[in-house]
Design an enzyme around this catalytic site. Sequence first.
Site, short mmCIF file in Angstrom:
data_model
loop_
_atom_site.label_atom_id
_atom_site.label_comp_id
_atom_site.label_asym_id
_atom_site.label_seq_id
_atom_site.Cartn_x
_atom_site.Cartn_y
_atom_site.Cartn_z
N LYS A 144 10.79 -0.68 31.68
CA LYS A 144 11.91 -1.86 31.62
C LYS A 144 13.39 -2.09 31.91
O LYS A 144 14.26 -2.72 32.10
CB LYS A 144 12.61 -0.50 30.19
CG LYS A 144 12.40 -0.28 29.40
CD LYS A 144 12.93 0.65 27.74
CE LYS A 144 11.48 1.88 28.19
NZ LYS A 144 11.69 3.12 27.13
N LYS A 170 3.69 -1.68 37.18
CA LYS A 170 4.23 -1.22 35.61
C LYS A 170 4.91 -2.22 34.73
O LYS A 170 5.77 -2.53 36.03
CB LYS A 170 3.78 -0.13 35.72
CG LYS A 170 5.44 0.18 36.22
CD LYS A 170 5.54 1.90 35.65
CE LYS A 170 7.19 2.86 36.01
NZ LYS A 170 7.88 3.48 35.34
N LYS A 182 15.09 6.08 41.28
CA LYS A 182 15.44 5.80 40.57
C LYS A 182 17.22 5.75 41.26
O LYS A 182 18.04 5.08 41.80
CB LYS A 182 16.28 6.19 39.75
CG LYS A 182 15.26 5.48 38.17
CD LYS A 182 15.27 6.39 36.84
CE LYS A 182 14.44 6.29 35.56
NZ LYS A 182 14.19 6.83 34.81
P1 TYM Z 1 10.00 5.72 29.20
O1 TYM Z 1 10.91 5.75 28.12
O2 TYM Z 1 10.44 5.33 30.25
O3 TYM Z 1 8.36 5.57 27.95
C1 TYM Z 1 8.39 5.87 26.80
C2 TYM Z 1 6.61 6.22 27.29
O4 TYM Z 1 5.81 4.78 27.20
C3 TYM Z 1 4.85 4.90 28.63
N1 TYM Z 1 4.97 3.69 30.10
C4 TYM Z 1 3.54 3.31 29.68
N2 TYM Z 1 2.60 3.44 29.34
C5 TYM Z 1 1.78 2.24 29.79
N3 TYM Z 1 2.09 1.28 30.14
C6 TYM Z 1 3.21 1.18 30.87
N4 TYM Z 1 3.18 -0.21 31.87
C7 TYM Z 1 4.33 2.01 30.18
N5 TYM Z 1 5.89 1.85 31.00
C8 TYM Z 1 5.86 3.48 30.07
C9 TYM Z 1 5.52 6.09 29.10
O5 TYM Z 1 4.64 7.07 29.96
C10 TYM Z 1 6.20 6.70 28.22
O6 TYM Z 1 4.89 7.40 27.56
N6 TYM Z 1 10.07 10.67 30.18
C11 TYM Z 1 9.92 10.00 29.39
C12 TYM Z 1 11.23 10.47 27.98
C13 TYM Z 1 10.27 12.11 27.63
C14 TYM Z 1 9.36 12.32 27.20
C15 TYM Z 1 9.90 13.98 27.30
C16 TYM Z 1 8.13 11.94 27.49
C17 TYM Z 1 12.00 12.48 27.64
N7 TYM Z 1 11.18 13.71 26.86
C18 TYM Z 1 9.45 14.43 26.26
C19 TYM Z 1 7.11 12.67 26.51
C20 TYM Z 1 7.76 14.22 25.90
C21 TYM Z 1 10.43 8.17 29.57
O7 TYM Z 1 11.29 7.71 30.41
O8 TYM Z 1 10.05 7.23 29.18
#
Ligand code: TYM
Length: 333
Positions: free
Chosen positions: A198, A195, A112
């Site tokens: 977003k 992957k 990022k």
């Molecule tokens: P975020 O918002 O980017 O994504 C949410 C969840 O979706 C999963 N994910 C995917 N899984 C499979 N294939 C993909 N292409 C894909 N893209 C996203 C992510 O692994 C995630 O589980 N840092 C985290 C948010 C967070 C969090 C937490 C998660 C903040 N605090 C505490 C767990 C526990 C994030 O940016 O997820």
Amino acid sequence: APRILSGMQPTHDSLHLGNYLGAQVNWVRMQADFDAFFCVVDQHALTVGPEPEELRRRTRVTAAQYIAGGVDPEKSTVFVQSHVPEHSQLAWVLNCITGYGEAARMTQFKDKSGKRGAEGTNVGLFTYPMLMAADILLYDTSVVPVGEDQRQHLELTRDLAGRFNARYGDTFRIPEAHIPGETAKIMSLQEPTAKMSKSADNQAGNLMMLDEPKVNTKKVKSAVTDTDNAVRFDAEAKPGIANLLRIHAALSGDSIETLVERYAGENKYGALKGDVAELVIQVQAPFKARVDELIGDPAELDRVLAAGAERAREVAAATLARAYDAVGFLPGA
Ligand code: TYM
């Protein structure tokens, strides 16, 4: 019951199929057996500088998508991160036991900040993983269901918990990541070696849960494949087909082997794509309808979130008090 906690960033108006298959499907499966906490991480989303009105809208629509996807707020605690101030309070303490170099090595930060340059990178992006560790550790979480891209953040969380316990005495439970094999990394339909994301430049590779069915059908039908013309599962040589097979398997419940047999022979890419598009629409149509219903009554949604925050705070406050005492903060009034 042992606890699970997970969260998603409200950075967009819709989740994509990677969020749904990589994370949410497991949340819903696990909520029967665990005391589950599902957090909309609005403080994390602030790192990308959303407009206030956007952030408000996306926080609600993200919560609505948790529920539309099967999270039951009667069973599980659904809440918004900024409603529970203990998250940022514990994050500060964790910042103070994290090495600068350790934080600088986080690949998501490097990606990022690399894209934004030094000037465009705020310090929130840098301390992001310690806030995430706080999210998890506050709830004595046993298991964290996430996709593959969160593995390194989970490792850091475990390291910080262990380090804190060693220095200050046993305070935090060391959480395990739960990263599902076949759906942990759903790939972009346009660039199947990257992957689904977003923040990807090419949004044509993302299947958004709240898009019109015809938009997603078109995206599936134009998915990048290969010219070999035979459906086989080979993630290295045929990443596009492997991704479509994984999506199909996850949505239909059929095994990859069964699917490879079904689409054997020449010129079956079209049939595979048609069936994947159909399966995507079958989940997303009711999902979208339920989201519209929930968003149509924001007062009720806000009540659910307020109740969730109250329950979350009870747990979080007790853990924070333990941690504050352990590090030597004086008891307050
Ligand atoms: P975020 O918002 O980017 O994504 C949410 C969840 O979706 C999963 N994910 C995917 N899984 C499979 N294939 C993909 N292409 C894909 N893209 C996203 C992510 O692994 C995630 O589980 N840092 C985290 C948010 C967070 C969090 C937490 C998660 C903040 N605090 C505490 C767990 C526990 C994030 O940016 O997820």
